[in-house]
Write an enzyme that holds these catalytic residues in place. Sequence first.
Site, PDB file in Angstrom:
ATOM      1  N   ASP A  12       0.860  -1.189   0.000  1.00  0.00           N
ATOM      2  CA  ASP A  12       0.000   0.000   0.000  1.00  0.00           C
ATOM      3  C   ASP A  12       0.898   1.242   0.000  1.00  0.00           C
ATOM      4  O   ASP A  12       1.960   1.223  -0.619  1.00  0.00           O
ATOM      5  CB  ASP A  12      -0.940  -0.031   1.208  1.00  0.00           C
ATOM      6  CG  ASP A  12      -2.219   0.768   0.989  1.00  0.00           C
ATOM      7  OD1 ASP A  12      -2.127   2.000   0.899  1.00  0.00           O
ATOM      8  OD2 ASP A  12      -3.303   0.173   0.919  1.00  0.00           O
ATOM      9  N   HIS A  41      -3.731   5.960   3.415  1.00  0.00           N
ATOM     10  CA  HIS A  41      -4.461   4.721   3.160  1.00  0.00           C
ATOM     11  C   HIS A  41      -3.793   3.522   3.818  1.00  0.00           C
ATOM     12  O   HIS A  41      -4.455   2.706   4.480  1.00  0.00           O
ATOM     13  CB  HIS A  41      -4.598   4.492   1.656  1.00  0.00           C
ATOM     14  CG  HIS A  41      -5.600   3.441   1.298  1.00  0.00           C
ATOM     15  ND1 HIS A  41      -5.271   2.121   1.184  1.00  0.00           N
ATOM     16  CD2 HIS A  41      -6.931   3.532   1.050  1.00  0.00           C
ATOM     17  CE1 HIS A  41      -6.358   1.421   0.869  1.00  0.00           C
ATOM     18  NE2 HIS A  41      -7.375   2.265   0.783  1.00  0.00           N
ATOM     19  N   SER A 175     -11.015  -1.840  -0.451  1.00  0.00           N
ATOM     20  CA  SER A 175      -9.665  -1.926   0.125  1.00  0.00           C
ATOM     21  C   SER A 175      -9.711  -2.061   1.643  1.00  0.00           C
ATOM     22  O   SER A 175      -8.910  -2.781   2.241  1.00  0.00           O
ATOM     23  CB  SER A 175      -8.830  -0.717  -0.286  1.00  0.00           C
ATOM     24  OG  SER A 175      -9.430   0.488   0.137  1.00  0.00           O
TER      25      SER A 175
END
Length: 217
Positions: A12, A41, A175
């Site tokens: 990520d 994120h 996600s």
Amino acid sequence: MAARAPLIGIVDSGGPAGQMQDSRAFHAEGDGPARPDRLGHGSAVAAMLKRAAPDVRLRHAQVFDEKPVTSADRVARAVDWLAADCDLILLSLGLAADRAVLRDACTRAAERGVILVAASPARGAPCWPAAYPDVIAATGDARCGWNDLSLLPGNIIGAWCASPEQGGKGMGGASLAAARVAGHLAAHLDEARGDPFGWLAAQAIHVGPERRRAAAR
């Protein structure tokens, strides 16, 4: 001797500064030291993993910089690096095209016994690596509370995804659901390791888009 805490790899944008000591960045031109998360994120999915399984160890493979844009080659190199030591790799992302370099990296990781979980869109065309047979595909399901799972058409696992219906705020979607599915596995790795998809499917209280398993009523 105490059992070793599972090591979970996260592909990520990296994590907070305190988690980056054992991390690596994968750029188009090569790999090198990672920097703390600039998108937020990777930090969000790491926090979900820690909430689900507080004892797990995390290792970040950074494939996003200031924007959520990456390539199959970068992700594949991240998977190869993490697969050397990790029990599970979370790919909280999806790419629009199937590329041999990524497919081969996922196959190599699976052959080493590494569990792979990746985000799959709730609607639309398939994405990769979630569409590979060696990867558990995960998506958000607004019916799922924090502890719930669903089994959806196409052998996709649905999970809590910070949806407003479940009181979620901020980031959400497939996600985050992939992170939640990885968290279920990380918290029960000894039980799930032999057949992780089968273990997840057996926990599902929702089967299909509308039907509810009788035992869960």
